[in-house]
Every structure is written in C-alpha cells, then in structure tokens.
Design a protein around this motif. Structure first.
Motif, mmCIF file in Angstrom:
data_model
loop_
_atom_site.group_PDB
_atom_site.id
_atom_site.type_symbol
_atom_site.label_atom_id
_atom_site.label_comp_id
_atom_site.label_asym_id
_atom_site.label_seq_id
_atom_site.Cartn_x
_atom_site.Cartn_y
_atom_site.Cartn_z
ATOM 1 N N SER A 48 48.560 47.338 53.896
ATOM 2 C CA SER A 48 47.831 46.055 54.455
ATOM 3 C C SER A 48 46.300 45.965 53.560
ATOM 4 O O SER A 48 45.841 44.655 52.599
ATOM 5 C CB SER A 48 47.606 46.130 55.860
ATOM 6 O OG SER A 48 47.304 47.699 55.854
ATOM 7 N N VAL A 49 46.471 46.941 52.914
ATOM 8 C CA VAL A 49 45.469 46.258 51.844
ATOM 9 C C VAL A 49 45.929 46.483 50.832
ATOM 10 O O VAL A 49 45.062 45.290 50.037
ATOM 11 C CB VAL A 49 44.860 47.805 51.832
ATOM 12 C CG1 VAL A 49 45.621 49.218 50.939
ATOM 13 C CG2 VAL A 49 43.730 48.122 50.745
ATOM 14 N N MET A 50 47.018 46.762 50.037
ATOM 15 C CA MET A 50 47.710 46.087 49.118
ATOM 16 C C MET A 50 47.461 44.347 48.828
ATOM 17 O O MET A 50 46.739 43.726 48.788
ATOM 18 C CB MET A 50 48.676 46.733 48.281
ATOM 19 C CG MET A 50 48.642 46.101 47.149
ATOM 20 S SD MET A 50 47.992 47.009 45.788
ATOM 21 C CE MET A 50 49.105 46.273 44.472
ATOM 22 N N GLY A 51 48.177 43.664 50.419
ATOM 23 C CA GLY A 51 47.896 42.687 50.290
ATOM 24 C C GLY A 51 46.529 42.289 50.480
ATOM 25 O O GLY A 51 46.667 40.798 50.775
ATOM 26 N N ALA A 52 45.733 42.665 51.060
ATOM 27 C CA ALA A 52 44.534 42.121 51.238
ATOM 28 C C ALA A 52 43.640 42.539 50.305
ATOM 29 O O ALA A 52 43.081 41.006 49.872
ATOM 30 C CB ALA A 52 43.838 43.217 52.471
ATOM 31 N N ALA A 53 43.967 43.238 48.999
ATOM 32 C CA ALA A 53 42.556 42.946 48.057
ATOM 33 C C ALA A 53 43.466 41.861 47.017
ATOM 34 O O ALA A 53 44.789 41.343 46.467
ATOM 35 C CB ALA A 53 43.349 44.132 47.080
ATOM 36 N N ARG A 54 42.224 41.159 47.059
ATOM 37 C CA ARG A 54 42.909 39.529 46.030
ATOM 38 C C ARG A 54 42.095 40.450 44.224
ATOM 39 O O ARG A 54 40.641 40.271 44.306
ATOM 40 C CB ARG A 54 41.710 38.558 45.673
ATOM 41 C CG ARG A 54 42.847 37.715 47.080
ATOM 42 C CD ARG A 54 42.075 36.867 48.075
ATOM 43 N NE ARG A 54 41.347 35.945 47.111
ATOM 44 C CZ ARG A 54 40.277 35.126 47.867
ATOM 45 N NH1 ARG A 54 39.971 34.929 49.240
ATOM 46 N NH2 ARG A 54 39.581 34.362 47.405
ATOM 47 N N VAL A 55 42.380 40.613 43.123
ATOM 48 C CA VAL A 55 41.780 40.706 42.030
ATOM 49 C C VAL A 55 41.044 39.832 41.012
ATOM 50 O O VAL A 55 42.372 39.278 40.906
ATOM 51 C CB VAL A 55 43.606 42.510 41.634
ATOM 52 C CG1 VAL A 55 41.861 43.138 39.981
ATOM 53 C CG2 VAL A 55 43.957 43.479 42.274
ATOM 54 N N HIS A 56 40.077 39.764 40.423
ATOM 55 C CA HIS A 56 39.206 40.016 40.072
ATOM 56 C C HIS A 56 38.367 40.213 39.171
ATOM 57 O O HIS A 56 37.721 41.387 39.349
ATOM 58 C CB HIS A 56 37.970 38.350 40.842
ATOM 59 C CG HIS A 56 38.931 38.010 41.622
ATOM 60 N ND1 HIS A 56 38.920 36.910 40.786
ATOM 61 C CD2 HIS A 56 39.031 37.304 42.607
ATOM 62 C CE1 HIS A 56 38.812 35.713 41.777
ATOM 63 N NE2 HIS A 56 39.852 36.249 42.320
ATOM 64 N N LEU A 57 38.774 40.600 37.525
ATOM 65 C CA LEU A 57 38.209 41.293 36.507
ATOM 66 C C LEU A 57 37.042 40.140 35.749
ATOM 67 O O LEU A 57 37.581 38.953 35.561
ATOM 68 C CB LEU A 57 38.365 41.851 35.514
ATOM 69 C CG LEU A 57 40.364 42.464 35.887
ATOM 70 C CD1 LEU A 57 41.421 42.713 34.764
ATOM 71 C CD2 LEU A 57 39.803 43.304 37.122
ATOM 72 N N VAL A 58 36.113 40.609 34.924
ATOM 73 C CA VAL A 58 34.705 39.980 34.905
ATOM 74 C C VAL A 58 34.563 41.332 33.823
ATOM 75 O O VAL A 58 34.849 42.387 32.795
ATOM 76 C CB VAL A 58 33.342 40.584 35.314
ATOM 77 C CG1 VAL A 58 32.552 40.038 34.122
ATOM 78 C CG2 VAL A 58 33.317 39.685 36.894
#
Ligand code: SAH
Length: 355
Positions: A106-116
């Motif tokens: 559930s947490v993996m499905g919610a996480a949208r990964v953005h890198l700066v």
C-alpha cells in the motif's frame, strides 16, 4: 594536470575583479562542462573521492525506508504522495528506501518518486541504480509536483551548496574573495563589505543564499502540501565563528584553490538557520540530533542483527557490523552528522527517531 576551469575562472577575475567564495564554489561544483558534480566520472565510493552514509551500508537507506513508511502511516496513509530526494548521488539511498517500502504494497503503491539533480552524469547513474522503478527527475525543487503530500529526503545535499564568508574583526566587516596573485595564481583576499545585521556576528560567518532559497521553498511547500523534510548532513547546531569549508579529492583533504572543478567542496550546514526557517514557515521541527542516536532510535541495531543472522558469508557479517559502527559511533559519523525534520500534518504526527 591543470583543470579546464582554471582559465575560465582567471578570465572572470581579470574582467570583473575578485569573486566571492559562493561564486567560486558554484562554478567549481556545477559549471555545466567542467564542474565537479557535472563532469567527474566517479564521485562516490571507493573509486571516487568520498563515501557517504548510503554508500557505506545498506542499513542507512533501510532505516530511512522504515522511517518513511512510519511517517506515511502517521499522515493517514494518503493514497498518493510525492517521495522526493534532493541530490541523490548514485541513487543508492533511494534504492534502499524502496526495497523496504516494497514490502508494504500500500505504501509502495502510493509513493511517486521524484529526484532533484543538477548533473546529467549523476542522473544517468541514478537511472541505472533505480532500474525498474518509475522515477521523474527535476533540475530544481520548484518543479516538484504540488498535487499531493510531500516527503523530502536529503543526505549531504545542503553541504554541497555554495556559501559566502563574511568576517568580522574588531570593527571591520569584510568578505573573503578569490583573486589573483601577481604570478597569476588564485589567492584568497578580503574586501570591505556592507552586511546587514553585522553587529550580531563574530568571527567568520558563512551565509548561503542557495541554502536559504532551497529551505524556504521546501518549507513553504510542506506548509501547503503537508508532509516532511528529513535533512541529514554534516553540520553544526550553532555557528562556530570559524571557516568550515573543506576540499576533498581521492579521500584526502586538498587545497580549496587547487584543481578547481576536480575536488569536492563543501561547507558545514547551519542547522540553527534551517530550523529557524522551518519555524518561520509555520512547521513543527524535531532535532537537530546526532545521526548515531537517530539511527539507534529507529532500531538500527536490531536490523543489523537480523541482516547478520541471514548473511551467508562472514564477509557480509563483517561489512554490516563495520557499517553500523561507521554510521553510528561518535568517533565516526554518529555525532558530526546531524538529523533535522521539519513537518506539517495531523496534530498527533511525530516523525520517528527523535526522542
Ligand atoms: N545524497 C548522495 C550524494 C550527495 S553529494 C549521497 O548521500 O550519496 C551531492 C549531490 O547533490 C550530488 O548528486 C550532486 O550532483 C547534487 N547537487 C549538487 N548541487 C546541486 C544543486 N544545486 N541542485 C541539485 N542537485 C545538486
């Protein structure tokens, strides 16, 4: 070997006069062609110039992974949130975080990964390390999405941002600058400077507009979007009045003015200033506290025991234990590295690890 940045810096100084330290650091670290982060092939780890916590041991990123999962639960398990990292180096920290998150669908499905990240070379390394994950890159913090809660992780990011040095001696206020000697070599000098708030300072003061701007932007975003910023960095809780700039090349200290663009330049992070900015933005703050205590509070010892028990080879066990020691012992990274969390969310929310 002379550095290709040298003639560029020399010309700039000949045309405009001495430059402030922040301008020098900025060009050395992020000049589009010849900057350290932008051009060096190997920056991190044994082959590179320095080793950071996630490069020392998987335990570091794993503990941050547990921290993120816990925070997400405390935030009321939003169905979508932005998991952002600033200056991810080779991408090892995010890889280790995601390995832990992936155990909780559930947490993996919610996480949208953005890198700066500013450097194309580092982006290529990060893409390789994070193969199989859906990742979006941005040049600046400003470009991070605004449509969901935001959890921002950063390790040794703020210490890579340029600082100016303002020095107060008796009744004189001066700024440290980089100029040229008669023989055409780079040399440090001082020029008079008008500095608001000068009556409050003593000794060498490091100020970083890059750091201030980044912090302000992040904290305003957290105030609007909810979430947290977890900052782990080499720094101080109160200014010391001393210069904290360091140049490192091939795992050894080197001269700040030598081989520009070919050494890592850092300045310790002013955690008092960061904390102050977070409060002004209306956020709650935990820390700063030592990295050793933070990781122990999160249960790094138990995790180390578990990984050791599952290890097949003695080498692996030795690596885990030496990693644990380097990350947490006061003689290593346990005290000098500080952890700060600025956050905003449900009234009961309290990020893990801070007691
Ligand atoms: N977090 C990593 C690497 C730290 S080194 C680790 O712990 O291993 C600093 C990182 O910040 C590098 O990836 C560098 O390319 C990046 N960086 C430096 N200045 C930056 C800037 N102004 N904006 C975005 N990224 C930057």
């Amino acid at each position: 070997m002379t550095s290709p940045l040298e003639p560029i810096l020399r010309r700039l100084i000949l045309e405009n006069g001495p430059i402030d330290i922040a301008t020098y650091m900025n060009l050395c670290l992020t000049h589009p062609e010849h900057g350290y982060y932008t051009s060096a092939n190997h920056v991190f780890g044994r082959q590179g110039d320095f080793t950071t916590a996630p490069e020392i041991s998987q335990l570091f990123g794993e503990m941050i992974g547990f921290w993120v999962a816990d925070l997400w639960t405390q935030m009321g398990k939003p169905s979508s949130f932005i998991l952002a990292e600033l200056g991810p180096g080779r991408g090892v920290l995010m890889r280790d975080i995601l390995r832990i998150l992936s155990r909780v669908p559930s947490v993996m499905g919610a996480a949208r990964v953005h890198l700066v990240e500013v450097s194309e070379r580092r982006i290529a390394e990060q893409a390789q390390t994070l193969q199989g994950h859906d990742v979006t890159w941005h040049d600046t913090i400003d470009d991070l999405p605004i449509d969901a809660p935001l959890v921002v992780i950063n390790n040794e990011f703020f210490d890579a941002l340029p600082v100016r040095q303002i020095v107060k001696t008796e009744n004189k206020i001066e700024e440290v600058v980089v100029g040229l000697s008669g023989a055409g070599r780079f040399q440090l000098g001082r020029v008079p400077c008008a500095f608001p708030g000068a009556e409050l300072i003593t000794g060498v003061n490091e100020i970083s507009s890059a750091c201030d701007t980044a912090a302000q932007l992040l904290f305003e975003r957290i105030q609007k979007q909810t979430g947290a910023v977890l900052t782990i960095d080499y720094g101080y809780d109160a200014p010391t009045g001393q210069s904290t700039i360091q140049a490192v090349r091939g795992h050894a200290r080197c001269e700040f003015l030598e081989t520009p663009g070919q050494a890592d330049l850092t300045a310790l992070v002013d955690f008092a200033a960061l904390k102050g900015r977070a409060k002004v933005a209306g956020l709650s703050v935990q820390g700063p506290m030592g990295q050793g205590d933070f990781l122990r509070n999160l249960g790094i010892q138990t995790r180390a025991d578990k990984v050791c028990a599952a290890a097949v080879h003695d080498d692996q066990r030795r690596d885990i234990l030496s990693g644990l020691y380097r990350l947490t012992d006061p003689s290593q990274m346990g005290t000098l590295f500080r952890v700060l969390c600025a956050y905003h969310g449900p009234a009961s929310m309290k990020p893990a690890g801070f007691i």
